[in-house]
Design a protein around this motif. Sequence first.
Motif, PDB file in Angstrom:
ATOM      1  N   ARG A  82      35.770   0.202  64.848  1.00  0.00           N
ATOM      2  CA  ARG A  82      36.299   1.339  65.295  1.00  0.00           C
ATOM      3  C   ARG A  82      35.570   1.337  66.770  1.00  0.00           C
ATOM      4  N   PHE A  83      36.097   1.338  67.777  1.00  0.00           N
ATOM      5  CA  PHE A  83      35.443   1.612  69.258  1.00  0.00           C
ATOM      6  C   PHE A  83      36.353   2.053  70.397  1.00  0.00           C
ATOM      7  N   LEU A  84      35.977   2.477  71.548  1.00  0.00           N
ATOM      8  CA  LEU A  84      36.881   2.625  72.655  1.00  0.00           C
ATOM      9  C   LEU A  84      37.365   1.517  73.283  1.00  0.00           C
ATOM     10  N   ALA A  85      38.419   1.396  73.702  1.00  0.00           N
ATOM     11  CA  ALA A  85      38.956   0.426  74.532  1.00  0.00           C
ATOM     12  C   ALA A  85      40.190   0.546  75.324  1.00  0.00           C
ATOM     13  N   ARG A  86      40.504  -0.390  76.182  1.00  0.00           N
ATOM     14  CA  ARG A  86      41.910  -0.270  77.167  1.00  0.00           C
ATOM     15  C   ARG A  86      42.791  -1.213  76.210  1.00  0.00           C
ATOM     16  N   ILE A  87      44.069  -0.577  76.102  1.00  0.00           N
ATOM     17  CA  ILE A  87      44.846  -1.256  75.145  1.00  0.00           C
ATOM     18  C   ILE A  87      46.350  -1.307  75.775  1.00  0.00           C
ATOM     19  N   LYS A  97      58.225  -6.666  65.481  1.00  0.00           N
ATOM     20  CA  LYS A  97      57.040  -6.161  65.449  1.00  0.00           C
ATOM     21  C   LYS A  97      56.514  -5.500  66.905  1.00  0.00           C
ATOM     22  N   THR A  98      55.559  -4.612  66.614  1.00  0.00           N
ATOM     23  CA  THR A  98      54.901  -4.077  67.796  1.00  0.00           C
ATOM     24  C   THR A  98      53.306  -4.835  67.993  1.00  0.00           C
ATOM     25  N   LEU A  99      53.143  -5.268  69.229  1.00  0.00           N
ATOM     26  CA  LEU A  99      52.163  -5.822  69.093  1.00  0.00           C
ATOM     27  C   LEU A  99      51.027  -5.369  70.179  1.00  0.00           C
ATOM     28  N   PHE A 100      49.855  -5.704  69.950  1.00  0.00           N
ATOM     29  CA  PHE A 100      48.759  -4.890  71.186  1.00  0.00           C
ATOM     30  C   PHE A 100      47.731  -6.196  71.452  1.00  0.00           C
ATOM     31  N   GLU A 101      47.396  -5.824  72.753  1.00  0.00           N
ATOM     32  CA  GLU A 101      46.181  -6.770  73.067  1.00  0.00           C
ATOM     33  C   GLU A 101      45.115  -5.683  74.032  1.00  0.00           C
ATOM     34  N   LEU A 102      43.817  -6.249  73.975  1.00  0.00           N
ATOM     35  CA  LEU A 102      42.699  -5.779  74.563  1.00  0.00           C
ATOM     36  C   LEU A 102      42.133  -6.451  75.602  1.00  0.00           C
ATOM     37  N   PRO A 103      42.872  -6.210  76.800  1.00  0.00           N
ATOM     38  CA  PRO A 103      42.514  -7.213  78.104  1.00  0.00           C
ATOM     39  C   PRO A 103      41.085  -7.244  78.466  1.00  0.00           C
ATOM     40  N   ASP A 104      40.136  -6.394  78.395  1.00  0.00           N
ATOM     41  CA  ASP A 104      38.867  -6.359  78.515  1.00  0.00           C
ATOM     42  C   ASP A 104      38.072  -7.273  77.746  1.00  0.00           C
ATOM     43  N   ALA A 110      41.879 -14.798  73.759  1.00  0.00           N
ATOM     44  CA  ALA A 110      40.704 -14.677  72.958  1.00  0.00           C
ATOM     45  C   ALA A 110      40.628 -14.381  71.774  1.00  0.00           C
ATOM     46  N   GLY A 111      42.064 -14.055  71.206  1.00  0.00           N
ATOM     47  CA  GLY A 111      41.934 -13.586  69.840  1.00  0.00           C
ATOM     48  C   GLY A 111      41.784 -12.055  69.724  1.00  0.00           C
ATOM     49  N   ALA A 112      41.807 -11.256  71.110  1.00  0.00           N
ATOM     50  CA  ALA A 112      41.809  -9.804  71.145  1.00  0.00           C
ATOM     51  C   ALA A 112      43.062  -8.996  70.969  1.00  0.00           C
ATOM     52  N   SER A 113      43.982  -9.500  69.860  1.00  0.00           N
ATOM     53  CA  SER A 113      45.350  -8.868  70.024  1.00  0.00           C
ATOM     54  C   SER A 113      45.618  -8.811  68.511  1.00  0.00           C
ATOM     55  N   GLY A 114      46.852  -8.455  68.265  1.00  0.00           N
ATOM     56  CA  GLY A 114      47.492  -8.460  66.821  1.00  0.00           C
ATOM     57  C   GLY A 114      48.678  -7.201  66.999  1.00  0.00           C
ATOM     58  N   GLU A 115      48.757  -6.772  65.613  1.00  0.00           N
ATOM     59  CA  GLU A 115      49.832  -5.981  65.282  1.00  0.00           C
ATOM     60  C   GLU A 115      49.457  -4.511  65.178  1.00  0.00           C
ATOM     61  N   VAL A 116      50.451  -3.592  65.761  1.00  0.00           N
ATOM     62  CA  VAL A 116      50.209  -2.071  65.479  1.00  0.00           C
ATOM     63  C   VAL A 116      51.144  -1.724  64.323  1.00  0.00           C
ATOM     64  N   THR A 117      50.314  -1.046  63.322  1.00  0.00           N
ATOM     65  CA  THR A 117      51.105  -0.720  61.969  1.00  0.00           C
ATOM     66  C   THR A 117      52.296   0.312  62.347  1.00  0.00           C
ATOM     67  N   ASN A 118      53.133   0.424  61.728  1.00  0.00           N
ATOM     68  CA  ASN A 118      54.470   1.176  61.966  1.00  0.00           C
ATOM     69  C   ASN A 118      54.190   2.353  61.993  1.00  0.00           C
ATOM     70  N   ASP A 119      53.223   3.270  61.202  1.00  0.00           N
ATOM     71  CA  ASP A 119      52.895   4.600  61.167  1.00  0.00           C
ATOM     72  C   ASP A 119      52.045   4.894  62.657  1.00  0.00           C
ATOM     73  N   VAL A 120      51.175   4.066  63.150  1.00  0.00           N
ATOM     74  CA  VAL A 120      50.571   4.401  64.343  1.00  0.00           C
ATOM     75  C   VAL A 120      51.439   4.259  65.464  1.00  0.00           C
ATOM     76  N   VAL A 121      52.425   3.347  65.612  1.00  0.00           N
ATOM     77  CA  VAL A 121      53.573   3.444  66.565  1.00  0.00           C
ATOM     78  C   VAL A 121      54.310   4.696  66.459  1.00  0.00           C
ATOM     79  N   ALA A 122      54.821   4.972  65.500  1.00  0.00           N
ATOM     80  CA  ALA A 122      55.703   6.328  65.041  1.00  0.00           C
ATOM     81  C   ALA A 122      54.942   7.446  65.740  1.00  0.00           C
ATOM     82  N   ARG A 123      53.438   7.629  65.214  1.00  0.00           N
ATOM     83  CA  ARG A 123      52.918   8.889  65.710  1.00  0.00           C
ATOM     84  C   ARG A 123      52.642   8.789  67.209  1.00  0.00           C
TER      85      ARG A 123
END
Length: 483
Positions: A82-87, A97-104, A110-123
């Motif tokens: 858990r941390f603070l990041a630009r997304i 699927k809803t995808l995210f990446e952390l550009p910084d 670099a593998g700093a990416s993945g999926e956003v769970t549906n409940d997080v997207v909905a919220r």
Amino acid sequence: MLENKVRDVFADMVVLKNPERTEFFSNLSLPSYMRDWLVMKFSDDDGVIDYDSVLRYIRQYIPSREDFEQFKFEMVNGETVRFLARIRVNVDVKTGKTLFELPDFGGSRAGASGEVTNDVVARWKETLLKESENWGIVELIWGKDFSSRQGKGVIKLIEYSPFCPYTVDLEFYKEARRAFTIDEWIDVLISAADYNPNGYDSEQQKLCFLRRLLPFVEKRLNLMELAPKGTGKSYVYQKISKRGWLISGGTVSRASLIYDNQKKTGGLLTRFDFVGFDEIQSMTFDKPSQIQTALKDYMEFGEVQGFDAQVVADAGVIVLGNINASRFNVNENMMEEVSSVFSESASLDRFHGFIPGWEIPRMHQGLVANGWALNTEYFAEVLHLLRDDLTYTTIVDECLAVPAKPDKRDLTAIKRLCTAFVKLLYPNATCKEDIPADEFIKYCLEPAKEMRSVIKKQLCIIDPKEFNVPGKKDIPDIQYNYL
């Protein structure tokens, strides 16, 4: 004293800026909005900052790029990080699927990416999907994706909390402008943008600098600036606001800039308030003629075209180039310093204005903000919100006396530039009478005409058969409407 007035009027939206803390945060590579929030969080009422507390907070909540390998190790071994990041978030229409990446942290490469769970997207869809990128607390886990035969590992974003230190009351900002004279307000704007107004030698230098902020407040405002190295043009477009994007070097593709036909997603022009091209003379373009054609359509109509899609966008196009002292002459061909993607006459004609960057002094220590000033993130968000306010267009229309049959592109350029100047300098205006006629002429109309006239002069030089002819070589004689 102006600083005291700024503190009295804007209260909680001011921070103490000085060269020492500017250098401290510059070394940490934090954006201005994160910097000013930390200054406010860890400063006392006199503006004295606790640097040790800042560093402890950063170490605990704002990891460096190198830390992400450790995060990956912890996640694949069953831990949650858990941390603070630009997304950045986007929806993959192929997989649903809803995808995210952390550009910084290097993003998907670099593998700093993945999926956003549906409940997080909905919220958080109003935040995550409407903005091109966001800052927030992310909570990540690693698991297997059994939707594929191989059951590949994937990082999942299971919790999100937006980094939103305050809300912006635009009406309060507009009303606050009434407390300042035009000279004071010019200095307020400059200090809000992290510069020291006392470091300039003349009002003309200040006003020339403020031209760089026009794309922050007006949609689809296209500008070109040629300047010597070291005048700070990159900083303004890269560091002040998260709403803009500056491309520095490398090869620009149509997919990244305009529309990706494979992913069926818009490029940078669809995600930001403005897109800048830095050091344009050394930049390369993949299939430049194709990009040039697409950009000409976009700069004219505000639409990006894909093979099977048409997306409306409102980003301005900013071209920045370095130029040596021997070329400081708007009456000679300066387009030799600019990529052919933008210097061809049909492309150049779509730029609304030109900034002679050689009139802005090289960055020196005396130009670093020093004193109480508007929080830069607050200021940048105000400018962003002003883009949607149509009141100012009506005011400008009432102020202008336009001759019969003006060139359409010249008229559009001058009106759009005037509107941006009004938003920047007179945000409190609700009608024509709120801006003194002499001030509108000096600070809005004449600068707008001057900025467009340089574009027209260059057009006459590079394409004389088309432009250096009666009826085309001069901008319309637009005057102030005293009626």
